[in-house]
Design a protein around this motif. Structure first.
Motif, short mmCIF file in Angstrom:
data_model
loop_
_atom_site.label_atom_id
_atom_site.label_comp_id
_atom_site.label_asym_id
_atom_site.label_seq_id
_atom_site.Cartn_x
_atom_site.Cartn_y
_atom_site.Cartn_z
N LEU A 173 0.78 -1.30 0.01
CA LEU A 173 0.04 0.00 0.00
C LEU A 173 0.93 1.38 -0.02
O LEU A 173 1.94 1.21 0.69
CB LEU A 173 -0.84 0.07 1.23
CG LEU A 173 -1.87 1.27 1.22
CD1 LEU A 173 -2.96 1.18 0.18
CD2 LEU A 173 -2.66 1.14 2.71
N LYS A 174 0.51 2.19 -0.73
CA LYS A 174 1.26 3.57 -0.86
C LYS A 174 0.47 4.54 -0.21
O LYS A 174 -0.84 4.76 -0.41
CB LYS A 174 1.72 3.89 -2.21
CG LYS A 174 2.19 5.08 -2.54
CD LYS A 174 2.36 5.72 -3.86
CE LYS A 174 2.82 6.92 -4.27
NZ LYS A 174 2.83 7.18 -5.79
N ARG A 175 1.08 5.22 0.88
CA ARG A 175 0.40 6.30 1.26
C ARG A 175 1.59 7.50 1.30
O ARG A 175 2.23 7.53 0.83
CB ARG A 175 0.18 6.00 3.04
CG ARG A 175 -1.00 4.90 3.14
CD ARG A 175 -1.45 5.10 4.48
NE ARG A 175 -2.45 4.11 4.78
CZ ARG A 175 -2.45 3.20 5.26
NH1 ARG A 175 -1.04 2.66 6.06
NH2 ARG A 175 -3.38 2.31 5.65
N ALA A 176 0.67 8.70 1.86
CA ALA A 176 1.47 9.94 1.71
C ALA A 176 2.90 9.92 2.50
O ALA A 176 3.73 10.41 1.91
CB ALA A 176 0.75 10.95 2.07
N ASP A 177 3.08 9.04 3.36
CA ASP A 177 4.22 8.98 4.02
C ASP A 177 5.09 7.85 3.88
O ASP A 177 5.99 7.55 4.59
CB ASP A 177 4.10 9.26 5.58
CG ASP A 177 3.06 8.05 6.13
OD1 ASP A 177 2.66 7.21 5.35
OD2 ASP A 177 3.29 7.82 7.32
N GLY A 178 4.66 7.09 2.84
CA GLY A 178 5.51 6.02 2.31
C GLY A 178 5.02 4.73 1.99
O GLY A 178 3.64 4.92 1.88
N TYR A 179 5.66 3.67 2.23
CA TYR A 179 4.95 2.13 1.78
C TYR A 179 4.69 1.30 2.94
O TYR A 179 5.50 1.42 3.93
CB TYR A 179 5.90 1.71 0.75
CG TYR A 179 5.92 2.39 -0.72
CD1 TYR A 179 4.93 2.14 -1.61
CD2 TYR A 179 6.91 3.43 -0.72
CE1 TYR A 179 5.08 2.86 -2.89
CE2 TYR A 179 6.90 3.90 -2.04
CZ TYR A 179 6.22 3.86 -3.00
OH TYR A 179 6.29 4.76 -4.27
N TYR A 180 3.60 0.67 2.93
CA TYR A 180 3.25 -0.46 4.02
C TYR A 180 2.85 -1.60 3.27
O TYR A 180 2.54 -1.63 2.40
CB TYR A 180 2.00 0.15 4.89
CG TYR A 180 2.48 1.34 5.22
CD1 TYR A 180 2.58 1.39 6.81
CD2 TYR A 180 2.35 2.70 4.78
CE1 TYR A 180 2.83 2.72 7.36
CE2 TYR A 180 2.46 3.77 5.39
CZ TYR A 180 2.86 3.82 7.04
OH TYR A 180 3.20 4.87 7.48
N VAL A 181 3.11 -2.71 4.00
CA VAL A 181 2.91 -3.88 3.68
C VAL A 181 1.45 -4.45 4.56
O VAL A 181 1.91 -4.23 5.94
CB VAL A 181 3.92 -5.11 3.63
CG1 VAL A 181 3.39 -6.42 3.29
CG2 VAL A 181 4.93 -4.68 2.62
N GLN A 182 0.46 -4.83 4.25
CA GLN A 182 -0.60 -5.31 5.08
C GLN A 182 -0.75 -6.99 4.77
O GLN A 182 -0.93 -7.41 3.73
CB GLN A 182 -1.93 -4.61 4.84
CG GLN A 182 -1.88 -3.13 5.16
CD GLN A 182 -3.18 -2.66 4.57
OE1 GLN A 182 -4.00 -2.99 3.89
NE2 GLN A 182 -3.29 -1.19 5.10
N PHE A 183 -0.95 -7.66 6.04
CA PHE A 183 -1.30 -8.93 6.11
C PHE A 183 -2.81 -9.20 6.62
O PHE A 183 -3.23 -8.51 7.62
CB PHE A 183 -0.35 -9.70 7.03
CG PHE A 183 0.92 -9.81 6.72
CD1 PHE A 183 1.36 -10.73 5.85
CD2 PHE A 183 1.79 -8.67 6.87
CE1 PHE A 183 2.93 -10.50 5.08
CE2 PHE A 183 3.40 -8.60 6.51
CZ PHE A 183 3.73 -9.62 5.85
#
Length: 431
Positions: A173-183
């Motif tokens: 997932l791309k957000r304004a403050d960087g990238y995240y990985v969701q499980f």
């Protein structure tokens, strides 16, 4: 279903690979939607077969994991299903679906209510293949041909508590403050409670309002923090800085992109503040381990409000509910989703009741006492009962909830909460 989220810090070449994978997801979704619009009446199987043809026709699509392409088709199917449901229910603001165009007839442009083509997709979602966790569960490797590679998971939640078979979806997932990985983890939230809670033998009704975020039938109130209002001055300043750097009809400069990122990060901060606030309040309503002596009870009744319709109405007397007021800033719909979740997790009952006349009727004698939104105190001329307007409404909501609880089946409201719908990642899980 639990959603665990971790921050990742990809390298520049990995950022390009992630962006490319997201664009491919968007490409597949839009192509499948175009195919459905050109061939109205095709079903789920035909759309998945068209996805297979896309992978053979375009080499860059074949480089993306096949399950990631399937999730793009599933997103299209959800949009199509939602469109037909709105047509059947005659949802206000949604157009009726037009019949399929006859042969040779000019196709009509998509109208309001149609599934829309995406331009700014921000995530790519995998199923059970295309990724692999390290032995210590602190790193993840994406194994498809896009070249994302190895990423370190930054977060406090330990994935070692869950079996790999329980992980049904993985999303970047791309957000304004960087990238995240969701499980997305398939797990009954009720199994995570360490020990059964002692019944409080109480019931409570809650009313959301203008003066307070909520008031309950016991006289407790929760003020509205107004995160957006407090940040509005800074948001306006950042928006002006962004607008000054915008160049119409020309490629945007690096300074414009930086200003846009600052503006987006501030909005993200406000949304996170709002969610953490409603999560804390919702956790306290049904007695839970952090709040064994909470204000709530074994049964919680609340209003079944059409929040989307309320905040869109800018005409008196509903203007304070719109964005110009603080209805949109309160997060009432988000609060309801978290309340449903915590009530089910800790074995409580949450029931939604119709909001009609809950503020007008007297909770003591039942007579209707007309009052405007500006009247904040309920004074009954029939029985002399005096109470705060929101407290009076909360008592009426509790009475309605108690009268309906015997006829309910699932989660007291008869509806499955949004966080239980399917195995698709949502923002309603733990993060």
């Amino acid at each position: 279903m639990f959603v665990l989220e971790y921050k990742v810090k990809p390298k520049p070449y990995q950022v390009e690979a992630i962006e490319e994978a997201i664009r491919m997801t968007q490409f597949v979704r839009n192509k499948v939607l175009r195919y459905w619009m050109d061939n109205r009446g095709v079903g789920k199987a035909e759309l998945f077969r068209y996805n297979t043809r896309l992978r053979k026709e375009f080499k860059f699509v074949e480089e993306l994991n096949s399950h990631a392409c399937q999730t793009a088709v599933e997103r299209t199917l959800r949009a199509i299903t939602r469109f037909y449901e709105n047509c059947k229910k005659q949802v206000k603001g949604k157009k009726r679906c037009d019949p399929a165009p006859s042969h040779g007839a000019r196709e009509r442009a998509p109208r309001e209510g149609y599934p829309q083509f995406k331009r700014n997709t921000r995530s790519v979602e995998y199923k059970v293949s295309g990724w692999k966790l390290s032995e210590d569960r602190k790193h993840i490797v994406f194994t498809d041909k896009k070249g994302i590679g190895h990423l370190r998971l930054i977060g406090s939640r330990d994935l070692n508590y869950y079996h790999p078979e329980q992980i049904k979806r993985v999303r970047i997932l791309k957000r304004a403050d960087g990238y995240y990985v969701q499980f997305c983890i398939k797990l009954d939230p009720r199994l995570t409670v360490s020990k059964p809670l002692t019944p409080s033998q109480k019931a409570v009704g809650i009313d959301v309002g203008l003066k307070y975020f909520l008031a309950d039938s016991q006289g407790n109130i929760e003020p509205i923090p107004q995160f957006y209002r407090k940040a509005e001055k800074r948001l306006n300043r950042l928006n002006r800085q962004k607008s000054k750097k915008f160049r119409k009809g020309k490629p945007q400069s690096r300074n414009y992109r930086k200003a846009r990122q600052r503006y987006a990060r501030q909005h993200l901060r406000v949304s996170r503040q709002r969610e953490e606030f409603v999560k804390r309040v919702a956790l306290r309503i049904p007695p839970s381990p952090p709040f064994q002596r909470g204000v709530g009870g074994d049964l919680v009744a609340y209003e079944d409000l059409n929040v989307a319709g309320l905040v869109k109405n800018r005409h008196p007397p509903f203007a304070p509910l719109s964005k110009g007021g603080w209805g949109d800033d309160a997060g009432w719909a988000l609060f309801r989703r978290w309340l449903d979740y915590f009530a089910d997790k800790y074995g409580k009952i949450a029931i939604a009741v119709p909001p009609h006349n809950t503020s007008q009727n007297c909770s003591s004698c039942g007579e209707k006492v007309q009052k405007s939104l500006s009247t904040r105190t309920h004074i009954c001329p029939h029985c002399g009962f005096v109470a705060d307007r929101d407290t009076n409404a909360a008592i009426n909501i509790l009475k309605l909830g108690l009268s309906r609880v015997g006829r309910t089946r699932i989660h007291a409201s008869g509806e499955i909460p949004s966080w239980l719908a399917g195995e698709i990642l949502s923002a309603n899980g733990d993060s």
